[in-house]
Structures are given as C-alpha cells and as structure tokens.
Design an enzyme around this catalytic site. Sequence first.
Site, PDB file in Angstrom:
ATOM      1  N   ASP A 160       0.816  -1.203   0.000  1.00 57.80           N
ATOM      2  CA  ASP A 160       0.000   0.000   0.000  1.00 57.80           C
ATOM      3  C   ASP A 160       0.856   1.263   0.000  1.00 57.80           C
ATOM      4  OD1 ASP A 160      -3.017   0.986   0.710  1.00 57.80           O
ATOM      5  OD2 ASP A 160      -1.528   2.241   1.712  1.00 57.80           O
ATOM      6  N   PHE A 188      -5.446   2.174   0.119  1.00 60.09           N
ATOM      7  CA  PHE A 188      -5.634   1.537  -1.172  1.00 60.09           C
ATOM      8  C   PHE A 188      -5.754   0.026  -1.054  1.00 60.09           C
ATOM      9  CE2 PHE A 188      -3.421   5.488  -2.879  1.00 60.09           C
ATOM     10  CZ  PHE A 188      -4.627   6.112  -3.140  1.00 60.09           C
ATOM     11  N   ASP A 189      -5.176  -0.581  -0.027  1.00 63.75           N
ATOM     12  CA  ASP A 189      -5.447  -1.988   0.247  1.00 63.75           C
ATOM     13  C   ASP A 189      -6.928  -2.197   0.523  1.00 63.75           C
ATOM     14  OD1 ASP A 189      -3.162  -3.568  -0.044  1.00 63.75           O
ATOM     15  OD2 ASP A 189      -2.351  -2.968   1.880  1.00 63.75           O
ATOM     16  N   VAL A 190      -7.495  -1.349   1.372  1.00 65.48           N
ATOM     17  CA  VAL A 190      -8.914  -1.468   1.711  1.00 65.48           C
ATOM     18  C   VAL A 190      -9.774  -1.209   0.478  1.00 65.48           C
ATOM     19  CG1 VAL A 190     -10.787  -0.496   3.096  1.00 65.48           C
ATOM     20  CG2 VAL A 190      -8.540  -0.888   4.133  1.00 65.48           C
TER      21      VAL A 190
END
Length: 406
Positions: A160, A188-190
């Site tokens: 991320d 951005f992972d989420v």
Amino acid sequence: MSDTTNSHDHQPDQQRDQHANGPRGPLDGLVVADFSRVLAGPYATMLLADMGATVIKVEGPGGDDTRHWMPPTRDEVSTYYLSINRNKRSITLDLKDPDDAAVARRLADRADVVIENFKPGGLDKYQLDYDSVAASNPKVIYTSISGFGTGGGAHLPGYDLMVQAMSGLMSLTGSPDGPPYRAGISVFDVMTGMHALIGTLAALNERHQSGRGQHIEVNLLSSALSGLVNHTGAYAAAGAVPHRMGNAHPSLFPYEPLETADGEMVIIAGNDRQFAALAKVLGRPELADDPRYATVADRTENRDALKPVLEALLKEHTRAEWFDLLTGAGLPAGPINTVQEGVEFAASLGLEPVVEVGTGTTAVPLVRNPIGFSRSSLRYDLPPPTLGADSDHVRSWINDNTGEFA
C-alpha cells in the site's frame, strides 16, 4: 505432508464448530477458497464471510504475515490479523509439498470463488492459476489481486505505501510547505479489497444468469487512481496537476478545520445555501451577500480573506458549543476525534460499532460489518481462526466430495 502447526495453534474442530450455528446470511452455501494474505484479499473475504459465505483461508506453515504484525495484541494475537479474519476457516498447506498442493487444487475445484493475491504468475507452478483451475472447475469465479497489474508492473511487489507514493496520493497529503505524507491507514489496500468484492459479486450474478465462470483482476494502482477521483479526474480531463494543500479543499471553502475558542473543528459549507446558514449562525448573515463570498467559486478564490473572518467569530465559543449550534442548524461540522472517540461517538448514535464475534471465552470484540440488510442477516459466529484450526475438517470435506461444508 502433515500440517505444520503446534499444539497452541491448533484448535480442535469441535470447539470451532460449536460457534458455527449463527445466522446463515445472504451468501449462505457459497464456498470461497481464500489464497490471499495481508490486507486487501483478507478484507474482501471477511466481508464475504460476514454475509454467510464459507471462507476457507489457506495459509502456509508460517501463517499469514499479519499474524506477526504486533503490537498491539489481544491475548498475544495480533489485532491487525484479528481485524480482518473473522468468520473464516483455516487450513495450513505448504504448496511446495506435492501432496499439500494437490489438496489445494481439490479445494479450488470445489470452490465457487477463488481469491488470491500472489505475485502475477506465482500460482502457475502449482496448477492453481485461473486457466488450470477453470479447466476442472469451469464455473469458478477467480479473483486476482495484484499491486500493479499483469503487464509491465507484474514484477513489482504490491504494498500500500508504494502505491500511495507512486499513485500521487502522498504528493497531496501534508502541509503545502512540508514533506509528503502517507495516509494514516492502508487506504488503497482497503479500497482494492472492496473493488475485488464488487467484481466478485458482479461475476456471481452474471454466472447465475449464464452459468459461466470468469477471471476478475484488480490491482492497487488502478484502484488508487480511481479512488483519487476528482484529483486524477482533474488531470485526465483538464491537465491540471493538484498539489498539497494541507487540510484545505481545492474546490470548496470552508471545508477544513477552523479554530474555535478551544481548538480546531471541521466546518463545511458545500453549497451557497449552507454558507448562508453558517453566516446566520455566526451572527453575520451579510457575509452571504458579500460579492467576494456569494458563490462556491468566490469563496474558494477568496479563502485567504474569509478564513480569518470566520475564525474570529468561531473563537467566541468552544468546539462543543459550536457543534450543537451548527448541527442544530443542519450544517456539517464536527470535532477532530481520536479513534477511541470516533468509536464512542458511533456508539452514542446507536450504530453499535463493536460486536462480539464468537461466544464464551473465545469471543473477540471487533468492528461491525458496515452493511445493513432489511431481510438478510450478517454472521459473527466464528472468531478469527488460529493457524490450521480447521485443517482436519477441511481435508475431510474435500475428500468426502459430497454435500455442503458444515
């Protein structure tokens, strides 16, 4: 090859099964083989599990990396791992071992959905890539998550922080005259996890109509560029390159923290009507008629003149007093809370943000799934599994080859 676990990690199947009697959920009967690790994939599969899917988490002998990301911990278990792995079953498989790789392939053959975030091509040597799985399971929905796609960025590891830096987000975060900053979460992972979930559910709907499976691909960089919305849109549509503005908004004012008698609070006027209401609450209704501040564009252009006027008025009361006055007038405003205060505020609104997952001594308090259904139920019956907790159960189900996973 036998599962590589120890007596502390391995929880008996019957102890896990006693927690599996909760609501069934809208995705009941769906089996998800979860070959993902860390955050984006596990977040997506946890949301699927909350909605009733049977999620079988495949871990190597060392377990998901997040099991070791600590502190903080609860009962010596990483809270990072706990926060994204409830309602799942865990099987330990060493894919480098031919027997374990064969078990993984049988699991993929029986799954409705396979979700993985290996580096592109990383599962090919185990015959667990999409083409290999689809050859024996043509209806499979196979979702791949990568950092930078399968083309020129296939060799890049997907973290991320890398994507926050390389997408441009960090160039937007921080003070105008200070260094760039990362966001406080792995945003951005989420976001990519949610995109993976959306794509998976859309493909399941299409399969319901056509009977065909397909390959879904998402990557962190594409999710980031999509998630930067108006900023990437400004560049794509007008060639405008945004820059760091601290807490200020490039197209709205006020839309940032402002000083009161006892500290800052966020105050927003998203349109002309809201600004007129704000001016009235502040005791200066004529500000809304001032040609310098009459429209959104006027206020944005003249923010440097307007901000000290607003802050001089706001310093007449405290944040708590202004919160009541402004929200009482229907205006968006609020204090800058800690995470604890944010959770407590949600609880005060009756949102019940924390839920007990599991029962008895194994129950873990975690953050509630944010989706609400009018008819269906969410499940919170299985606490995050210890490493390999369900290996025997999963192997037995795979070998039996009949019936639903129970």
